[in-house]
Design a protein around this motif. Sequence first.
Motif, PDB file in Angstrom:
ATOM      1  N   TRP A   1       0.820  -1.202   0.000  1.00 31.29           N
ATOM      2  CA  TRP A   1       0.000   0.000   0.000  1.00 31.29           C
ATOM      3  C   TRP A   1       0.861   1.261   0.000  1.00 31.29           C
ATOM      4  CZ3 TRP A   1      -4.186   0.926  -2.082  1.00 31.29           C
ATOM      5  CH2 TRP A   1      -4.967   2.045  -1.781  1.00 31.29           C
ATOM      6  N   GLU A   2       2.004   1.203   0.660  1.00 29.70           N
ATOM      7  CA  GLU A   2       2.940   2.337   0.614  1.00 29.70           C
ATOM      8  C   GLU A   2       3.433   2.564  -0.816  1.00 29.70           C
ATOM      9  OE1 GLU A   2       6.044   1.460   3.385  1.00 29.70           O
ATOM     10  OE2 GLU A   2       4.744   1.753   5.132  1.00 29.70           O
ATOM     11  N   LYS A   3       3.754   1.480  -1.513  1.00 30.80           N
ATOM     12  CA  LYS A   3       4.212   1.587  -2.907  1.00 30.80           C
ATOM     13  C   LYS A   3       3.116   2.174  -3.790  1.00 30.80           C
ATOM     14  CE  LYS A   3       7.307  -2.439  -2.856  1.00 30.80           C
ATOM     15  NZ  LYS A   3       7.428  -3.833  -3.329  1.00 30.80           N
TER      16      LYS A   3
ATOM     17  N   TYR B   1       0.763   6.800  -6.865  1.00 26.60           N
ATOM     18  CA  TYR B   1      -0.344   7.724  -7.129  1.00 26.60           C
ATOM     19  C   TYR B   1       0.026   9.174  -6.795  1.00 26.60           C
ATOM     20  CZ  TYR B   1      -4.029   4.470  -8.521  1.00 26.60           C
ATOM     21  OH  TYR B   1      -4.799   3.562  -9.227  1.00 26.60           O
ATOM     22  N   SER B   2       0.959   9.362  -5.883  1.00 24.27           N
ATOM     23  CA  SER B   2       1.337  10.733  -5.521  1.00 24.27           C
ATOM     24  C   SER B   2       2.403  11.300  -6.457  1.00 24.27           C
ATOM     25  CB  SER B   2       1.827  10.788  -4.072  1.00 24.27           C
ATOM     26  OG  SER B   2       2.986  10.000  -3.914  1.00 24.27           O
ATOM     27  N   THR B   3       3.138  10.423  -7.157  1.00 23.16           N
ATOM     28  CA  THR B   3       4.233  10.910  -8.011  1.00 23.16           C
ATOM     29  C   THR B   3       3.982  10.711  -9.503  1.00 23.16           C
ATOM     30  OG1 THR B   3       5.394   8.776  -7.811  1.00 23.16           O
ATOM     31  CG2 THR B   3       5.960  10.500  -6.224  1.00 23.16           C
ATOM     32  N   GLU B   4       3.024   9.847  -9.855  1.00 18.94           N
ATOM     33  CA  GLU B   4       2.738   9.541 -11.264  1.00 18.94           C
ATOM     34  C   GLU B   4       1.231   9.600 -11.499  1.00 18.94           C
ATOM     35  OE1 GLU B   4       5.100   8.881 -13.483  1.00 18.94           O
ATOM     36  OE2 GLU B   4       6.831   8.542 -12.173  1.00 18.94           O
TER      37      GLU B   4
ATOM     38  N   HIS C   1       2.589  -1.793 -13.123  1.00 23.09           N
ATOM     39  CA  HIS C   1       2.514  -2.055 -11.683  1.00 23.09           C
ATOM     40  C   HIS C   1       2.543  -3.544 -11.361  1.00 23.09           C
ATOM     41  CE1 HIS C   1       0.726   2.101 -10.347  1.00 23.09           C
ATOM     42  NE2 HIS C   1       1.959   2.180 -10.826  1.00 23.09           N
ATOM     43  N   LYS C   2       2.959  -4.349 -12.332  1.00 17.17           N
ATOM     44  CA  LYS C   2       2.905  -5.806 -12.101  1.00 17.17           C
ATOM     45  C   LYS C   2       3.882  -6.252 -11.023  1.00 17.17           C
ATOM     46  CE  LYS C   2       6.192  -7.250 -15.674  1.00 17.17           C
ATOM     47  NZ  LYS C   2       6.396  -8.044 -16.880  1.00 17.17           N
ATOM     48  N   ASN C   3       4.912  -5.441 -10.746  1.00 17.35           N
ATOM     49  CA  ASN C   3       5.895  -5.826  -9.730  1.00 17.35           C
ATOM     50  C   ASN C   3       5.691  -5.149  -8.378  1.00 17.35           C
ATOM     51  OD1 ASN C   3       7.301  -7.564 -11.501  1.00 17.35           O
ATOM     52  ND2 ASN C   3       8.373  -5.820 -12.409  1.00 17.35           N
ATOM     53  N   LEU C   4       4.574  -4.449  -8.211  1.00 22.07           N
ATOM     54  CA  LEU C   4       4.323  -3.792  -6.916  1.00 22.07           C
ATOM     55  C   LEU C   4       3.964  -4.806  -5.831  1.00 22.07           C
ATOM     56  CD1 LEU C   4       2.273  -0.522  -7.627  1.00 22.07           C
ATOM     57  CD2 LEU C   4       4.737  -0.806  -7.351  1.00 22.07           C
TER      58      LEU C   4
END
Length: 213
Positions: A20-22, A27-30, A129-132
């Motif tokens: 969730w942090e990732k 969402y905050s940077t991209e 985001h497949k590696n998040l």
Amino acid sequence: MTWTDILAPIKNTEYFKTLWEKVQNEYSTEKCFPPKDQIFRALELTPFENINVVIIGQDPYHNDNQANGLCFSVSEEVTAPPSLKNIFKELHDDLGIERNQKELNDWAEQGIFLLNATLSVRAHSPNSHKNLGWEKLTNYMIKEISDKKENVVFILWGAFAQKKEELIDCDKHLIIKSAHPSPFSVYRGFYGSKPFSKVNDYLKSKNKKPISW
């Protein structure tokens, strides 16, 4: 049993906090899709106790105003992507239904869990985001549905979704497999596969309400 009950064990883990942090950082940077408040929309529209059908997608649409938290579904304001058009063509060929509504929320509200394996994506960058770490969570959901429910139909379109078969107890549930509805594979077995009538025939055989597609 509700989604809150089902997800409690995994939401309290270090894994989920890190995931969730990732996600929040992305969402905050991209620019990301779906809108942040729609990431878990599939769970909101389809309570765990109502699930009768599961359709598994890969990741959300990555262009503006498309993704809305339900796999294969898009907002009404945009053109239907090719895969969705092909799904509607097969629906027409199978059941004679002419569907124009591109939002699939009515399916979700009837107990069709429209789950993407990855629940977010960076704008204009498919599978970004497949590696998040999303798949650990969504695989957990699929297995919990298989373990804790009976007589659910799992629709696995394409090789990616079919990898999830190992999470599903085929003795308790119906698995429908075919090629993916994308233009690249639609003629390799998606057209003519009649998934919609198969779903309804199975639900009726289990004394469940058929889907109004």
